[in-house]
Motif scaffolding. Sequence first.
Motif, PDB file in Angstrom:
ATOM      1  N   ILE A 195     -14.601 -17.798 -11.345  1.00 11.85           N
ATOM      2  CA  ILE A 195     -13.418 -18.934 -11.517  1.00 11.85           C
ATOM      3  C   ILE A 195     -14.387 -20.170 -11.912  1.00 11.85           C
ATOM      4  O   ILE A 195     -13.890 -20.908 -12.778  1.00 11.85           O
ATOM      5  CB  ILE A 195     -12.659 -19.159 -10.258  1.00 11.85           C
ATOM      6  CG1 ILE A 195     -11.667 -17.870 -10.121  1.00 11.85           C
ATOM      7  CG2 ILE A 195     -11.738 -20.279 -10.652  1.00 11.85           C
ATOM      8  CD1 ILE A 195     -10.925 -17.916  -8.600  1.00 11.85           C
TER       9      ILE A 195
ATOM     10  N   ILE B 292     -12.183 -25.847 -19.790  1.00 12.27           N
ATOM     11  CA  ILE B 292     -11.918 -27.100 -19.813  1.00 12.27           C
ATOM     12  C   ILE B 292     -12.609 -27.695 -20.976  1.00 12.27           C
ATOM     13  O   ILE B 292     -12.013 -28.503 -21.975  1.00 12.27           O
ATOM     14  CB  ILE B 292     -12.533 -27.898 -18.518  1.00 12.27           C
ATOM     15  CG1 ILE B 292     -11.407 -27.622 -17.480  1.00 12.27           C
ATOM     16  CG2 ILE B 292     -12.356 -29.632 -18.674  1.00 12.27           C
ATOM     17  CD1 ILE B 292     -12.165 -28.362 -16.108  1.00 12.27           C
TER      18      ILE B 292
ATOM     19  N   LEU C 284     -13.572 -21.943 -15.663  1.00  9.73           N
ATOM     20  CA  LEU C 284     -13.042 -23.307 -15.366  1.00  9.73           C
ATOM     21  C   LEU C 284     -13.980 -24.485 -16.333  1.00  9.73           C
ATOM     22  O   LEU C 284     -13.294 -25.343 -17.151  1.00  9.73           O
ATOM     23  CB  LEU C 284     -12.897 -24.097 -14.208  1.00  9.73           C
ATOM     24  CG  LEU C 284     -11.809 -23.447 -13.275  1.00  9.73           C
ATOM     25  CD1 LEU C 284     -11.800 -24.052 -11.669  1.00  9.73           C
ATOM     26  CD2 LEU C 284     -10.524 -23.844 -13.681  1.00  9.73           C
TER      27      LEU C 284
END
Length: 764
Positions: free
Chosen positions: A89, A97, A93
Amino acid sequence: MIQIGLSTIRDVSINASVLLSFIFLFHWLYPFISNLPALRARCIWGGLFGITGLTVMIIPIYVTDGIFIDFRTLLVAFAGAFGGAVSGIIAALIVGIYRIYVGGVGAFSALAAIGTAMLLGMMMSRYDRKFHKPAIAYAGLGLLVAIGNILWLFVLPADTAWLLIREYAVPVLVAFPVAAVLIRYFIVNEIRKRETEDKLLESEEKYRTLAEHSNDLIFSCNEKGIVLSSNKKFQQDLGVLPEELGKKSIVDLFGFHEELSWWNGMLETVKSGQPVTFEKDLEHTDGSVRIYVTTLSPVAGADGQVKSITGTCYDITKIRNTERHIMQLSLYDDLTELPNRKLFMEKLNQAIGTAREQDSMVAVVVVDLDNFKLINDTRGYVFGDELLNRVGLKLQRFLTPKDTLARIGEDEFVFLFEGIDQLQPLQMRIQSMYDGFQYPQLIHNEQIHTKISMGVALYPSDGETAEELVKNADTAMYKVKEQGKNHYRFYNNGMREALIRKSKLEEALRKALIHNELILQYQPQVDVRTEQIRGFESLIRWVHPEMGTISPMEFIPVAEQSGAIIPIGEWVIRTACERNKAIQNYGFPESVISVNISTIQLQRADFARMVIGILLETQMAPEYLELEITESVMMESFQTAISNLETLRDYGVKIALDDFGTGYSSLNYLSRLPIGTLKIDKSFVQDITNESVGESLVESIIELVHRMGIKVVAEGVETEEQYECLRSWGCEYIQGYYISKPLFELEIRQLGAKAGAVHSHSAV
């Protein structure tokens, strides 16, 4: 427009070089991060994979504005596979992003591919251990990530999607599985290397801890036996200083200077790859000598050659001492520390073998203390044990270096004399032993006269086996006992015949009661004052169908030794009581029946109860039963005998002391016995008319026991002169052939029927 060919390969290579840099970074950081708590380590790994993904995105393969291809999805997948959900995760991310920040028409497709890669990685993390071939599984993971990337291209405009697929599908489908296998290989290799190092360090630490805290002496030496290292126990016990390690050799520490060739042979064995074990006495720093079992084990290098030797010394001093103690208990007497029967028989067998080869003789001398049981019972076991120790020490004075002395029974010792050529020196030695016990010993401030009886058997004349020699020497010793004790005898064949006869009697005695071979005769006792029959003494007779009439003097000792005296004695008491009831109806209403009692019977705690039971069973009044005991009761189980006699006296049974003057007469014992009658032995009675000393002695006995309130029976009265002397001295009762021979019950019945009652000795 799209750059094709060498530029594409160049861009892919640049992305791959970033992955290679990541692998080196992983190799450098893994030892540090792996020591962190699990959650923190997973977060760091997720960040590391994510940052590496950013790096490959910074140098992308541009296709058109907002669309570029790289290895970020593969890194996200590995973050999930390697670190689980947390790492996956975090990595997703970070790259997600940044991809949103970059924007463009391919943003959605890129985010979807990142999410797909993250899920595939987490699935691999969960099922990784179930795959038998992990390399193929990770190649499949790379392929699935590549396919995911390609499939998500279809959300783009059709012409763009097909253009990308045509140009990059094949390179991606090839590069991703290969990269996945390589990344997995380097990561797993690093993990395994780290785990191996950790296990090795842990193992070394465990070994070091075990070695330092072990009670064994542990050391390492080179091929020449020079001690290189050791644990503290080795240094402390053998006095080795730490600075001496690398200088001192096993030869010096173990004292192999006189066994150098043996030690060198062991070293060669170890250097050939074989461990060796040996036992060695080593001097401890406390001055004691310890026994160690040492094992030398080879330590081989990577090439298989022995590089050093590890040694372990285990202290077995306590084990050896325990073994010696057990050996001492099994082969030596605990009280005197002399050899026991087992060790003596081993030595005797060896001596017989030597004598057979050298054509010499061997002598076995059995030594038994006279009257030891009396001493033990009257003075206690502590006194008795001390006496046995003193006797053992005294007997050892007669030993030569080649002789053996053993204790084989409670009060029985045995000598083994080897290398005998003549009997005269042997007899002189035995005579010296006999003479040495003619003087008293001082034990607990008390003088004790200890006499011995000895039996001698010779090899080969008296037996050719150890068992025969000991048995025959024992037989000779018991012959001495029978003939008055305190002497010695050599074994002869006559003793063998007597032993065979004794064995036959013992076997026949077991059947005598069953076959009704035992009978009773009755010898009258006359009251001198009234000249009437006072009663009868019951005398047992044994009529054997083959051996004929056997004297009580012969079979009673056999019965006592075999234990047959117990049922025979009970039969005599019961039969005597039953027949005395009949005799009282023959004209002798006040007849007292006398029964001789063995010391063996009196030793039984239930003897008094048995006699009382017979009286109740036969319905004879207790005052008509008189039990005759001998002076030997003073020698064996005195207290038990006294208890039985006192119980019977209180019940009303008369107690008489038989054969007075032939044994261990003592006024002290006489006063303690619950007797009402004393029987003077016939050996005194026979001489009363011939010797003035005899007259005065018998008269003195009668006068003395009368003062004690005891009546007198004189046995063996055969002449009128003897009768008159005894009457004049106040003797109450007489018994002997002057009055009557022993009678059968039928003769007593005829006597009663003829005279009605006997009024004098002449009536008989």
